[in-house]
Motif scaffolding. Sequence first.
Motif, short mmCIF file in Angstrom:
data_model
loop_
_atom_site.label_atom_id
_atom_site.label_comp_id
_atom_site.label_asym_id
_atom_site.label_seq_id
_atom_site.Cartn_x
_atom_site.Cartn_y
_atom_site.Cartn_z
N GLY A 30 -15.45 -18.55 -13.47
CA GLY A 30 -14.65 -17.43 -13.93
C GLY A 30 -13.91 -16.77 -12.81
O GLY A 30 -14.20 -16.94 -11.64
N SER A 31 -12.94 -15.92 -13.17
CA SER A 31 -12.13 -15.23 -12.18
C SER A 31 -12.84 -13.98 -11.70
O SER A 31 -13.48 -13.28 -12.46
N SER A 32 -12.66 -13.66 -10.42
CA SER A 32 -13.23 -12.44 -9.90
C SER A 32 -12.34 -11.25 -10.17
O SER A 32 -12.77 -10.12 -10.08
N GLY A 33 -11.07 -11.50 -10.49
CA GLY A 33 -10.20 -10.36 -10.70
C GLY A 33 -9.01 -10.66 -11.57
O GLY A 33 -8.21 -9.79 -11.84
N ALA A 277 6.22 -5.81 -10.51
CA ALA A 277 6.56 -5.53 -11.91
C ALA A 277 5.27 -5.26 -12.68
O ALA A 277 4.16 -5.45 -12.16
N ALA A 278 5.42 -4.84 -13.91
CA ALA A 278 4.25 -4.49 -14.72
C ALA A 278 3.37 -5.70 -15.01
O ALA A 278 2.18 -5.55 -15.28
N ASN A 279 3.94 -6.90 -14.94
CA ASN A 279 3.18 -8.09 -15.35
C ASN A 279 2.63 -8.90 -14.18
O ASN A 279 2.16 -10.01 -14.37
N ASN A 280 2.68 -8.36 -12.94
CA ASN A 280 2.20 -9.16 -11.82
C ASN A 280 1.33 -8.36 -10.84
O ASN A 280 1.32 -8.64 -9.64
N GLY A 281 0.59 -7.40 -11.36
CA GLY A 281 -0.29 -6.62 -10.50
C GLY A 281 -1.41 -7.45 -9.91
O GLY A 281 -1.87 -8.43 -10.50
N LEU A 282 -1.89 -7.05 -8.74
CA LEU A 282 -2.98 -7.74 -8.08
C LEU A 282 -4.32 -7.42 -8.71
O LEU A 282 -5.25 -8.25 -8.68
N GLY A 283 -4.44 -6.24 -9.32
CA GLY A 283 -5.69 -5.87 -9.97
C GLY A 283 -6.85 -5.89 -8.99
O GLY A 283 -6.74 -5.46 -7.84
N SER A 284 -8.00 -6.42 -9.42
CA SER A 284 -9.20 -6.45 -8.59
C SER A 284 -9.41 -7.82 -7.95
O SER A 284 -10.52 -8.15 -7.52
N ALA A 285 -8.37 -8.63 -7.87
CA ALA A 285 -8.49 -9.96 -7.27
C ALA A 285 -8.95 -9.87 -5.82
O ALA A 285 -8.58 -8.94 -5.09
N ARG A 402 -8.34 -18.60 -14.45
CA ARG A 402 -8.08 -17.67 -13.36
C ARG A 402 -6.60 -17.32 -13.27
O ARG A 402 -5.74 -18.12 -13.65
N ASN A 403 -6.32 -16.16 -12.68
CA ASN A 403 -5.03 -15.90 -12.08
C ASN A 403 -5.17 -16.17 -10.59
O ASN A 403 -6.00 -15.55 -9.91
N VAL A 404 -4.41 -17.10 -10.06
CA VAL A 404 -4.47 -17.44 -8.64
C VAL A 404 -3.17 -16.99 -7.99
O VAL A 404 -2.07 -17.37 -8.42
N TYR A 405 -3.31 -16.18 -6.94
CA TYR A 405 -2.16 -15.59 -6.25
C TYR A 405 -1.93 -16.31 -4.93
O TYR A 405 -2.87 -16.62 -4.20
N ALA A 406 -0.67 -16.54 -4.60
CA ALA A 406 -0.28 -17.05 -3.28
C ALA A 406 0.76 -16.10 -2.71
O ALA A 406 1.88 -16.00 -3.22
N ALA A 407 0.37 -15.34 -1.69
CA ALA A 407 1.27 -14.39 -1.04
C ALA A 407 1.93 -15.04 0.15
O ALA A 407 1.27 -15.69 0.97
N GLU A 409 4.03 -15.66 3.65
CA GLU A 409 4.03 -15.13 5.00
C GLU A 409 5.13 -14.08 5.19
O GLU A 409 6.24 -14.19 4.67
N GLN A 410 4.79 -13.01 5.93
CA GLN A 410 5.71 -11.95 6.34
C GLN A 410 6.18 -11.07 5.19
O GLN A 410 6.98 -10.16 5.41
N GLN A 411 5.68 -11.32 3.98
CA GLN A 411 6.10 -10.52 2.83
C GLN A 411 5.01 -9.50 2.49
O GLN A 411 3.83 -9.82 2.44
N SER A 412 5.43 -8.26 2.25
CA SER A 412 4.49 -7.18 1.93
C SER A 412 4.09 -7.24 0.47
O SER A 412 4.92 -7.50 -0.41
N THR A 413 2.80 -7.01 0.21
CA THR A 413 2.26 -6.99 -1.15
C THR A 413 1.22 -5.88 -1.24
O THR A 413 0.79 -5.34 -0.21
N PRO A 414 0.75 -5.55 -2.44
CA PRO A 414 -0.32 -4.55 -2.55
C PRO A 414 -1.61 -4.98 -1.86
O PRO A 414 -2.46 -4.13 -1.56
N GLY A 415 -1.78 -6.27 -1.60
CA GLY A 415 -2.97 -6.76 -0.91
C GLY A 415 -2.77 -6.95 0.57
O GLY A 415 -3.63 -7.55 1.23
#
Length: 423
Positions: A30-33, A277-285, A402-407, A409-415
Amino acid sequence: MHRTFRSITLALAALIALAVTACGGGGGGGSSGGTASAAASNNNVSTTPNGNTNATAHAANVAPITVDNGISGVPNMPFVSVTVCAPGTSNCQTIDHVLVDTGSWGLRLFASQLTSAAALPQQTDASGNALAECMQFFDGYTWGPVRLADVKISGETASALPVQLIDPNYAAVPASCSNTGTARNTPGALAANGILGIGVFKHDCGAACAQQAIAGTYYACSGTSCTSIAVEERLQVANPVPYFATDNNGVIVSLPAIAPSGATSVDGQLIFGIGTAANNGLGSATVLTVDAMRGVFATSENGTTYASSFIDSGSTGLFFATNQMSACASPNSDYYCPASTTQFSAINRGANGVASAVTFSVGNASNIAQNRAGAAALPLLAGPAFVGSTVFDWGLPFFYGRNVYAAIEQQSTPGGVGPYFAY
């Protein structure tokens, strides 16, 4: 897909019983976030990031993903459609069944599939050299010229982006390129109509290839002769996402959970942007930062630490070396064949020191092949093929549920600033 300095891990192994091809193996827990739906079915499965219907599937920053049998009957391959245009024109063509790959960087399409109306101009360097590229994978390579295209995916556009056109007839394939496994220079050999590399880096080789000529990467071609050269980053084949006008700091791959027996097809989403945007929050990931040069983190399992691990939607299962179970008998020896489905646990640890526990299950690949019955999504595939003792390749089965995020390089994100993976 993973290259050693900016690795690409397209590992194509055959389940001979059904003549299918695979890219990695394993089963995710399962997903952690994430917020993907946990609904499971032996039939078609569909979800959106919030587990709702596909009513929002065509938002400007969302592209539908389909896991189906594609063009070659290969399981666990996530596909999207990509539109390419001659830069600054309406001369465009849409290519379907392009592989979504979080383990590589850059768009690769087949020259044979583009019409003359969508002809793309040649990329050249400051000396006027026509640039070509070799992309070497664990078990093969692609070859062809670097061209320029306006790349459109859903409502996002990257203008005049360097892309690779895979073309075995372009000049003569250098020996320093073709010395790695099988040529993947046709859709059938690649099991896809192209590769969309949307992982954690901006360019497919980066500073390494800008500083010096590296055999098996970039070449200057004149006539049929090609010479290895250094290529500055801005001219290299590029991940389109950081070149979008908006939603350009990363991606989310959202796929539903599926039953252990698999599903005939799966519908999910490729979402651009993290926290834009409203549909791509990081949440508790959980955020796992990666090595800034190689894009890897550490996985520990059963007392073994795999220091060069990565999360790779372009691999069709989990690939890792272990003595806890036996590989299948030939001709399926690229895969594991435990006596029964077996659950394992592992710890992923990012460069930031953050740890995340993961459980996964591995099934008997020979039995899976015999009982597949057309299923395109197989969550229990795993194998020892292609990877060394330091690599744990978390392939597509890790993504199910899962929702799997790939941030990037050099780009700012909430994480924080990329590069990182999160889930």
